[in-house]
Design a protein around this motif. Structure first.
Motif, short mmCIF file in Angstrom:
data_model
loop_
_atom_site.label_atom_id
_atom_site.label_comp_id
_atom_site.label_asym_id
_atom_site.label_seq_id
_atom_site.Cartn_x
_atom_site.Cartn_y
_atom_site.Cartn_z
N SER A 235 0.85 -1.32 -0.13
CA SER A 235 -0.13 0.13 0.10
C SER A 235 0.88 1.37 0.14
CB SER A 235 -0.91 -0.04 1.18
OG SER A 235 -0.20 0.36 2.42
N THR A 236 2.03 1.22 0.66
CA THR A 236 3.05 2.50 0.54
C THR A 236 3.30 2.54 -0.82
OG1 THR A 236 3.54 1.80 2.77
CG2 THR A 236 5.05 3.05 1.64
N VAL A 237 4.10 1.39 -1.30
CA VAL A 237 4.49 1.54 -2.86
C VAL A 237 3.52 2.15 -3.93
CG1 VAL A 237 5.25 0.34 -4.87
CG2 VAL A 237 6.15 -0.41 -2.65
N LEU A 238 2.11 1.62 -3.52
CA LEU A 238 1.03 2.15 -4.38
C LEU A 238 0.31 3.28 -4.21
CD1 LEU A 238 -0.61 -1.39 -5.13
CD2 LEU A 238 1.09 -0.27 -6.68
N GLY A 239 0.76 4.00 -2.95
CA GLY A 239 0.27 5.19 -2.22
C GLY A 239 -1.22 4.89 -2.22
N CYS A 240 -1.69 3.90 -1.41
CA CYS A 240 -3.30 3.86 -1.38
C CYS A 240 -3.32 3.55 0.00
CB CYS A 240 -3.91 2.88 -2.41
SG CYS A 240 -3.22 1.16 -2.39
N ASP A 241 -4.71 3.31 0.47
CA ASP A 241 -5.05 2.66 1.73
C ASP A 241 -4.42 3.03 2.98
OD1 ASP A 241 -7.29 1.19 0.77
OD2 ASP A 241 -6.09 -0.46 0.12
N GLU A 242 -4.02 4.50 3.11
CA GLU A 242 -3.22 4.75 4.52
C GLU A 242 -4.09 4.12 5.75
OE1 GLU A 242 -1.28 8.75 6.31
OE2 GLU A 242 -2.39 8.71 4.25
N SER A 243 -5.36 4.43 5.83
CA SER A 243 -6.15 4.00 6.83
C SER A 243 -6.07 2.64 7.06
CB SER A 243 -7.56 4.30 6.77
OG SER A 243 -8.30 4.03 7.92
N PHE A 244 -6.28 1.75 6.02
CA PHE A 244 -6.18 0.35 6.47
C PHE A 244 -4.62 -0.22 6.87
CE2 PHE A 244 -5.54 -4.25 4.55
CZ PHE A 244 -6.43 -4.57 5.27
N ARG A 245 -3.43 0.69 6.14
CA ARG A 245 -2.11 0.37 6.68
C ARG A 245 -2.07 0.85 8.06
NH1 ARG A 245 1.26 4.67 3.88
NH2 ARG A 245 -0.30 3.96 2.30
N ARG A 246 -2.69 1.65 8.58
CA ARG A 246 -2.47 1.94 10.32
C ARG A 246 -3.41 0.93 10.89
NH1 ARG A 246 1.01 4.43 8.72
NH2 ARG A 246 0.90 6.85 7.84
N THR A 247 -4.33 0.61 10.23
CA THR A 247 -5.06 -0.57 11.13
C THR A 247 -4.09 -1.94 11.34
OG1 THR A 247 -7.24 0.01 10.32
CG2 THR A 247 -6.89 -2.09 11.10
N LEU A 248 -3.31 -2.20 10.09
CA LEU A 248 -2.66 -3.33 10.23
C LEU A 248 -1.25 -2.92 11.22
CD1 LEU A 248 -2.34 -4.50 6.38
CD2 LEU A 248 -3.76 -5.39 8.56
N GLN A 249 -0.93 -1.89 11.18
CA GLN A 249 0.20 -1.47 12.13
C GLN A 249 -0.25 -1.53 13.56
OE1 GLN A 249 1.16 2.30 10.14
NE2 GLN A 249 2.94 1.48 9.17
N GLY A 250 -1.46 -1.23 13.88
CA GLY A 250 -1.95 -1.12 15.19
C GLY A 250 -2.19 -2.62 15.92
N MET A 251 -2.59 -3.58 14.84
CA MET A 251 -2.88 -4.81 15.20
C MET A 251 -1.51 -5.78 15.49
SD MET A 251 -6.18 -6.06 13.10
CE MET A 251 -6.28 -7.47 14.11
N ILE A 252 -0.46 -5.16 14.90
CA ILE A 252 0.61 -6.31 14.63
C ILE A 252 1.19 -6.43 16.02
CG2 ILE A 252 3.20 -6.46 14.13
CD1 ILE A 252 2.63 -5.43 11.31
N PRO A 253 1.30 -5.35 17.13
CA PRO A 253 1.86 -5.65 18.43
C PRO A 253 1.06 -6.51 19.35
CG PRO A 253 2.06 -3.47 17.81
CD PRO A 253 1.21 -4.00 16.76
N LYS A 254 -0.34 -6.77 18.89
CA LYS A 254 -1.32 -7.38 19.64
C LYS A 254 -1.20 -8.91 19.35
CE LYS A 254 -4.29 -3.50 19.76
NZ LYS A 254 -5.67 -2.92 19.33
#
Length: 810
Positions: free
Chosen positions: A563-582
């Motif tokens: 999503s970073t490379v394609l420049g899309c779905d920033e909100s979904f990216r944040r969701t995944l980053q928030g779930m990884i530590p859990k």
């Protein structure tokens, strides 16, 4: 043009110049025909192994063939990778997925059983409840043979001499030759990718050919007729719903010889010296969900056979050789050995050699090219070659390692075009799997995939509760790895919806466990069991299995990068980053092993063939001797517990594991066992009747011995690999045996891959050459403009690595 590119180009040109010279590193050779039902012993049964283990394979990715080299009767088995039977197609979208429609309350009943730890197989157990509520009863079906082409010669085995049968994997040409009296008889076979036909040529010097050509099929025959110089066969493969229709045309060119079509559908040829045979065949399958029908197979068949006959044998052969050799010459392993001149079956029975190891790797690349290219579906458990209406394990797509292993070697061994069928099939799986995610698991977004797949979009849960599992994360690992090797933005845009859909499913499917961490359940650790003394050998259902957790982290990380490379779905990216530590951490158990489950259930005497909890070591990229020392040591303990000998595919995976652990000699010992003890005479992987994943896993292991490029450099100013590389797990400060997932930031999208040359070179390979291995692409960092050079030069998209290796041996 760079010097490296010039050398690689020159090497290919020289290879074409010397193509006529047979290279022992590529050629399978035999002094007897394959064992076949048409070459019977005195008791009426084939001697020793059967046709599938001794005949030699040809293929163009969609169309496959095997030739026996039989003396009285040449037998060509014909396959079409899309021809299946005993399943359903053309249903509504939900039903076509095969999914079990489950009420939310019933799914919660299943999960409650897991939370309460209802082990075993008795009523009320995790397995029995999963079977009751989640498992599909819809038919999966099986891959099926297409036809058999039989060419009778009238020759007697006792009357021949100087018999030779061979397959040159560098050119994809099969040959047979022998003498009878003063005459010499020769055959040539190939399966053309450029023209989509099987081609054979029979010639005679100082003799004549009197042949009978007939074609048969194990399916219902709708029509078979010989007219002029053609045999046309039409048939149906039986389905539970909507039979698959197919057609085959065989056309003969016998020059001025007499051709006589027979009432039984055969053709007789008399007094010939040169007979050319062309075969085209198609079925009505199209990869369109949910109908899976619509190919104008009759028109396609007519077009292909007419074009082949017009082009002629010489031009067909020339284009075929140019096509196959251009791919085979890209990557060549050349170990230093003195050719033994032994036939291949004798090489296999001689307890291993450098010669066999070299041949096995090069041949595995040929098999890959032959069974996965240009088709709408990938290679299956037997690649593309199957003679049985009821093949072992349905000859299907097992998603707990087998179909993924089929594609591990594709990019490292420089056959990236062979990956296309896997990507096409996964698109269908994702479309179908959205119905399974919603109807079975109550997940409204994303898609889900079970253990077994077919060509008709089956994504449901297996009939046995102990085999319920998720596979979307592992399929997506293959998809993203292909991007990592090629850095093709258009391809990334194509697969991103599939990656995102798999991640969306797990965002909803993950649930908190007793300690509050997020785990996958229901699940299992393929195909292993735990607490067997307490609950029996089928106690397999579990929660939070380590392989699942590792793959979810891998998937989330890849989605963040994509999503970073394609420049899309920033909100979904944040969701995944928030779930990884859990996510539930990886844990080191009481024996120093990496735990297979979140509970310390591992048995040090367990030698099970699956070692799924080391998936972060390989094919993942998150455990390494260079970056995660504690997890590396725990992986070593696990590998020592499991031992070295196993089934073919497991032996191939262990070769990869030990290569990633940088133990070249251990990796080689296992690879030698694979090539000499887990190979049939035709080098198909030994897993009765055979499974092709072992061939591909073993070849992937050789690539890993010589070049690794899975680690990422996120700190270009670091002085060590450990300081430079991205690390996906770090020690939990509260619990030193627990390793918690690390959240990647967007900078990972710019991080180059680190090239590690000869990370696991065996001491018994003191010298040799490897040309054309492919490495993970290296891009300049957009933030600093610098690229750190580790263990070699930075290679961009589509560039490859060629080097000579020499090892000093005391």
């Amino acid at each position: 043009m760079s010097i490296g590119k010039f050398v690689a180009t020159l090497g290919i040109l020289l290879a074409f110049v010397t193509l006529a010279v047979a290279d022992e590193r590529y050629v399978l050779r035999y002094d007897a025909p394959a064992n076949d039902n048409f070459e019977k012993s005195s008791k009426g049964k084939p001697k020793g192994l059967g046709f599938i283990q001794t005949a030699l394979p040809l293929g163009n990715g969609r169309l496959g063939a095997m030739f026996s080299g039989g003396i009285d009767t040449e037998h060509l088995l014909i396959n079409d990778i899309t021809l299946w039977m005993n399943a359903k197609r053309g249903q509504d979208a939900v039903a076509q997925s095969g999914t079990r429609v489950v009420a939310p309350a019933d799914f919660e009943t299943v999960r409650k059983t897991y939370r309460e730890g209802k082990f075993g197989t008795k009523p009320g157990s995790m397995e029995s409840v999963s079977t009751k509520y989640l498992s599909s009863t819809e038919p999966l079906g099986n891959y099926a043979p297409f036809s058999d082409l039989l060419i009778s010669t009238g020759h007697d085995r006792a009357s021949i001499r100087d018999y030779h049968r061979s397959l040159d994997s560098r050119t994809g040409l099969g040959t047979v030759s022998y003498s009878v009296g003063n005459g010499t008889f020769t055959r040539e076979f190939f399966c053309s990718y450029p023209h989509d036909v099987v081609v054979a040529r029979f010639t005679a010097d100082d003799a004549t050919l009197n042949l009978t050509i007939q074609t048969t099929t194990k399916h219902q025959v709708a029509h078979v007729k010989a007219a002029g110089n053609r045999i046309t066969l039409s048939g149906k493969a039986k389905m539970v719903q909507d039979d698959v229709e197919f057609m085959q045309i065989v056309q003969v060119d016998a020059g001025d010889a007499e051709i006589s079509p027979q009432a039984d559908g055969s053709i007789k040829i008399s007094g010939a010296s040169d007979v050319k045979i062309y075969l085209a065949g198609y079925c009505d399958y199209l990869p369109v969900y949910p109908s899976f029908k619509g190919r104008d197979y009759q028109v396609d068949c007519e077009k292909a056979i007419s074009a082949a006959a017009e082009i002629g044998f010489g031009a067909l052969k020339q284009s075929h050789v140019a096509d196959v050799s251009s791919h085979m010459n890209r990557c060549r392993l050349k170990l230093d050995f003195e050719p033994s001149r032994l036939t291949t079956d004798k090489l296999v029975s001689s307890d291993g050699s450098l010669e066999l190891e070299n041949l096995y790797f090069n041949y595995s690349r040929y098999l890959q090219l032959s069974c996965s290219r240009g088709a709408p579906v990938p290679s299956n458990l037997q690649g593309i070659w199957n003679a049985d209406l009821k093949p072992a394990w349905n000859c299907d797509y097992h998603t707990d390692i087998n179909v993924q292993m089929n594609f591990w070697m594709v990019d490292p061994a420089n056959l990236s075009e062979s990956f296309g069928p896997f990507a096409k099939w996964t698109k269908i799986v994702a479309e179908s799997g959205a119905h399974t995610a919603r109807e079975t698991f109550g997940v409204d977004k994303g898609w889900s995939m079970g253990l077994n797949g077919n060509v008709f979009g089956f994504t449901a849960q297996n009939v046995h509760g102990r085999r319920n599992q998720q596979a979307g994360h592992w399929l997506c690992q293959n998809l993203f790895d292909h991007y990592a090797f090629n850095k093709d933005r258009a391809y990334l845009e194509e697969i991103y919806p599939i990656l995102k859909g798999a991640a969306e499913f797990f965002v909803e499917y993950l649930a908190p466990w007793k300690d509050g961490t997020l785990v996958v359940y229901p699940t299992w650790s393929p195909e292993n069991t735990y607490l067997t003394k307490q609950h029996g050998k089928l106690n397999k259902q579990a929660y939070g299995a380590s392989w699942d957790q590792q793959l979810v982290l891998n998937l989330f990380t890849d989605c963040i990068e994509a999503s970073t490379v394609l420049g899309c779905d920033e909100s979904f990216r944040r969701t995944l980053q928030g779930m990884i530590p859990k996510l539930c951490p990886q844990k080191i158990g009481q024996y120093g092993q990496l735990q297979e489950w979140p509970e310390d259930w591992d048995n040090p005497k367990d030698t099970h063939r699956h070692i799924s909890h080391l998936i972060a070591l390989h094919p993942g990229r998150d455990i390494s001797p260079l970056t995660t020392k504690e997890l590396y040591q725990a992986a070593l303990v696990t590998m020592k517990h499991r031992g070295d000998e196993s089934t073919g595919w497991s032996t191939g995976w262990k070769t990869c594991f030990w290569s990633r652990l940088h133990d070249g000699d251990r990796a080689h010992n296992i690879y030698r066992f694979l090539t000499s003890q887990r190979a049939y005479p035709n080098l198909f992987d030994f897993h009765p009747p055979f499974q092709i994943d072992g061939n591909f896993g073993g070849a992937a292991g050789v690539c890993e011995m010589l070049l690794q490029s899975h680690l990422r450099s996120v700190n270009v100013d670091a002085k060590t690999i450990e300081g430079a590389a991205f690390v996906a797990y770090q020690i939990d400060p509260k619990e030193p045996t627990h390793f918690v997932p690390v959240v990647p930031d967007e900078s990972l999208a710019d991080a180059p891959y680190i090239l590690h040359l000869l990370p696991a070179l065996p001491s018994v390979w003191p010298s040799g050459k490897i040309n054309g291995l492919k490495a993970g692409a290296v891009l300049k960092s957009t933030s600093s403009g610098k690229t750190r050079r580790w263990f070699g030069l930075p290679f961009g998209r589509h560039e490859t690595v060629n080097f000579v290796f020499m090892l000093a041996v005391n």
